[in-house]
Motif scaffolding. Sequence first.
Motif, short mmCIF file in Angstrom:
data_model
loop_
_atom_site.label_atom_id
_atom_site.label_comp_id
_atom_site.label_asym_id
_atom_site.label_seq_id
_atom_site.Cartn_x
_atom_site.Cartn_y
_atom_site.Cartn_z
N ILE A 269 40.48 -3.83 -10.01
CA ILE A 269 40.96 -5.15 -10.43
C ILE A 269 41.83 -5.73 -9.32
CG2 ILE A 269 42.05 -6.45 -12.30
CD1 ILE A 269 39.96 -4.70 -13.50
N THR A 270 41.59 -6.99 -8.96
CA THR A 270 42.39 -7.64 -7.92
C THR A 270 43.07 -8.89 -8.47
OG1 THR A 270 40.76 -9.25 -7.16
CG2 THR A 270 40.56 -7.00 -6.28
N ASP A 271 43.93 -9.48 -7.63
CA ASP A 271 44.63 -10.70 -8.06
C ASP A 271 43.89 -11.97 -7.61
OD1 ASP A 271 45.18 -10.79 -5.35
OD2 ASP A 271 47.36 -10.77 -5.56
N ALA A 272 42.63 -11.87 -7.24
CA ALA A 272 41.84 -13.08 -6.94
C ALA A 272 40.79 -13.27 -8.03
CB ALA A 272 41.18 -12.99 -5.57
N GLY A 273 41.15 -14.04 -9.04
CA GLY A 273 40.22 -14.38 -10.11
C GLY A 273 39.51 -15.69 -9.78
N TRP A 274 39.05 -16.37 -10.83
CA TRP A 274 38.29 -17.60 -10.53
C TRP A 274 39.19 -18.73 -10.07
CZ3 TRP A 274 39.98 -21.55 -13.35
CH2 TRP A 274 40.33 -21.36 -14.69
N MET A 275 40.49 -18.68 -10.37
CA MET A 275 41.35 -19.73 -9.83
C MET A 275 41.41 -19.61 -8.31
SD MET A 275 43.10 -22.36 -10.91
CE MET A 275 43.80 -22.22 -12.55
N ILE A 307 30.98 -6.37 -4.49
CA ILE A 307 31.16 -7.80 -4.79
C ILE A 307 32.16 -7.95 -5.94
CG2 ILE A 307 28.81 -8.35 -4.02
CD1 ILE A 307 28.05 -8.77 -6.98
N VAL A 308 32.56 -9.21 -6.17
CA VAL A 308 33.38 -9.52 -7.35
C VAL A 308 32.39 -9.77 -8.49
CG1 VAL A 308 35.15 -11.02 -8.31
CG2 VAL A 308 35.13 -10.55 -5.84
N ILE A 309 32.25 -8.79 -9.38
CA ILE A 309 31.19 -8.91 -10.40
C ILE A 309 31.58 -9.85 -11.53
CG2 ILE A 309 30.15 -6.65 -9.93
CD1 ILE A 309 31.55 -5.71 -12.59
N ALA A 310 32.88 -10.06 -11.73
CA ALA A 310 33.34 -10.95 -12.81
C ALA A 310 34.74 -11.41 -12.47
CB ALA A 310 33.33 -10.22 -14.16
N ALA A 311 35.17 -12.49 -13.12
CA ALA A 311 36.49 -13.01 -12.84
C ALA A 311 37.09 -13.63 -14.09
CB ALA A 311 36.43 -14.05 -11.72
N ASN A 312 38.36 -13.38 -14.31
CA ASN A 312 39.17 -14.15 -15.26
C ASN A 312 40.03 -15.09 -14.42
OD1 ASN A 312 39.80 -11.48 -17.69
ND2 ASN A 312 37.93 -12.49 -17.09
N GLN A 313 40.92 -15.82 -15.10
CA GLN A 313 41.65 -16.84 -14.34
C GLN A 313 42.38 -16.24 -13.13
OE1 GLN A 313 43.53 -19.86 -16.66
NE2 GLN A 313 44.97 -20.48 -15.07
N GLU A 314 43.08 -15.15 -13.31
CA GLU A 314 43.85 -14.55 -12.21
C GLU A 314 43.49 -13.09 -11.99
OE1 GLU A 314 45.47 -16.42 -10.22
OE2 GLU A 314 45.92 -18.23 -11.37
N HIS A 315 42.35 -12.65 -12.49
CA HIS A 315 41.87 -11.28 -12.29
C HIS A 315 40.46 -11.32 -11.70
CE1 HIS A 315 44.74 -10.77 -15.65
NE2 HIS A 315 44.83 -9.49 -15.34
#
Lengths: 374, 374
Positions: A269-275, A307-315
């Motif tokens: 989990i990283t701090d680059a979500g979809w925002m 890759i980034v397989i999914a994103a929440n606002q800040e995840h």
Amino acid sequence: MIPTLATAPTPCLVLDEARMNRNIARLHARLEGTGVVFRPHLKTAKCIEVARRLMTSPAGPAMVSTLREAEEFAAAGVVDLTYGVGIAPDKLDRVAAIRAGGCDLAVLIDSVEQAEALTRRGDCIPALIEIDCDGHRSGVVPEDAARLLAIARALPPGGPRGVLTHGGESYNARSAAALRAAAEGERLAVVRAAAILREAGFACPVVSAGSTPTFLAAESFEGLTEFRAGVSVFFDLFQAGVGVCGPEEIALSVLTEVIGHQSAKGWTITDAGWMAMSRDRGTASQAVDQGYGVVLDIAGRPLGETIVIAANQEHGIVAARPGSGAPAPAPPIGARLRVLPNHACATAAQYDRYLVVGAETGEIIAEWPRFGGW
Amino acid sequence: MIPTLATAPTPCLVLDEARMNRNIARLHARLEGTGVVFRPHLKTAKCIEVARRLMTSPAGPAMVSTLREAEEFAAAGVVDLTYGVGIAPDKLDRVAAIRAGGCDLAVLIDSVEQAEALTRRGDCIPALIEIDCDGHRSGVVPEDAARLLAIARALPPGGPRGVLTHGGESYNARSAAALRAAAEGERLAVVRAAAILREAGFACPVVSAGSTPTFLAAESFEGLTEFRAGVSVFFDLFQAGVGVCGPEEIALSVLTEVIGHQSAKGWTITDAGWMAMSRDRGTASQAVDQGYGVVLDIAGRPLGETIVIAANQEHGIVAARPGSGAPAPAPPIGARLRVLPNHACATAAQYDRYLVVGAETGEIIAEWPRFGGW
């Protein structure tokens, strides 16, 4: 104080200067010796430092997608701009104010109503007529000579400054042959429209075509006076999917930090979500779906099929590409990664600055402000 | 000078104050008499004026999704904040600085490494342990008592401030029964985790659950000390698709202007493209795909089955909903429309202010600044 890649607060937007410079050199070389003017689109950059490198002179020419861009670049000394979105009459006062400041800002129209609004003002704001070369969005089809001439005749004497088209459907091309065909279709549409206007006595000095895929694929520029391209200053995964660049040419990435794991699932989990990445999922419709972006290490080196397989606002949820069978990476909490974006325009829009990484040290050497809004 | 709906430069973000106030009243009423604290999530609003109305007191409590939000709201006098994204150790200096300014900012952890980093600092930053109630993203599953207790024991004496979960999978619920089940699953997970910690001797004073769908659907708050919700201050088409609000409750819209037509296709072109609406296409996976948004007239009244069927960066393509057989609208160039967004968080993020429309006159009565970034 300029931060380093290890200390910059995350998420943040990293610009690889060497890659950008190579992309710009490629764009400039493309038109050398053709007599065709390069009018870069500044909607991706929205940054004076990038614009100055991308334009063939500090005064322009250039293209913009908002009046805010026109105001910012005019204030920075650009004197030759085209606003590439059909003009609504109540925006004309703002256009006139920019022009009064010394910038030759032209507008785009595709209706008699817009032409009449310009004529009623009497202040000689120059207009280009938008031509629809592929059904993508706005514009007059060149086959509709009656409408084209009606618009030209509704303008003040002298008629339009020119004709302009954007081959937006080239973004859906899936082969080199399809790209070449899109480029040729774009060229022929606008050249044909110019011929109709000239036959009717209009000078139509400008014949403008442009999109990143067609710019790079075109085999002929005959009859064009200028060509436009924007995202090609940075490139992105979508353009790589179209086939006009490789992932190693993408100059923009998002720097992010690991904040946790779901080990049983192979997730980091990283701090680059979809925002941080934007909601753009343009590669979802391409042959290779890149999720919310391709993950690199802090120095920009690939991490296999990560890759980034999914994103929440800040995840961001980072994992091996589904179906790849690749090992799941698990960098520790606090480790830093870089993520190549699907769409440079959309991702860059989430940030107020570029952290510019220089070639010599691979470290941040400058912060360049960027703007947004309208 | 405050503009009017007829003169505000488009695209811009309009906030219907009466709808927002009704949404807030509904949220506040939900917990009345339960003894459960309402901790609104401010990630949607990112605006001090909205936050002051949404919080139960000007000092909080509230939840944030970025440290930038924490800094802004702490500076505005909020003294009780939870940062709801797993903390990376190198962000702790920034957390400590906010706390030193008088704001009791708590962080979220789900690993022994993060707990040890807090213990090493020795400055008593309070931490909640994140609980995974539905496999959505981060957190410890309550069944993993060993991991939960290991994290609690790695913290400074006293252990965690509490446990917190977010029922993110409730966004995928497709019936009232599924929503109720998601709410109950969220509650039981966090209550169970608290029980494990308390049996081991930790006080675990805070038991926090929350998501907009589960907040509105929950039948029991038993065992919870606080509940969180964010997007419900504005609502959006995605939430309407989940079934937790009606479109007439959505308080946010984008004001846009007609800039052209493609009459043969039934298209009206506007100046609100995906930059104005965001790239969020969340309703694409719901029963009713709302494109890039539902189109209203300037006063906010529905225009039949009219939606934004496609978007380029600065162009919206407005037409009758595909398959609806509804007549295609064709408002003239310069006409103004309002577009309800798919996702309030993503759309609002594209703007630096809200233009607040008051109930009495239906006109803009204030501009409220909003911020973005990290």
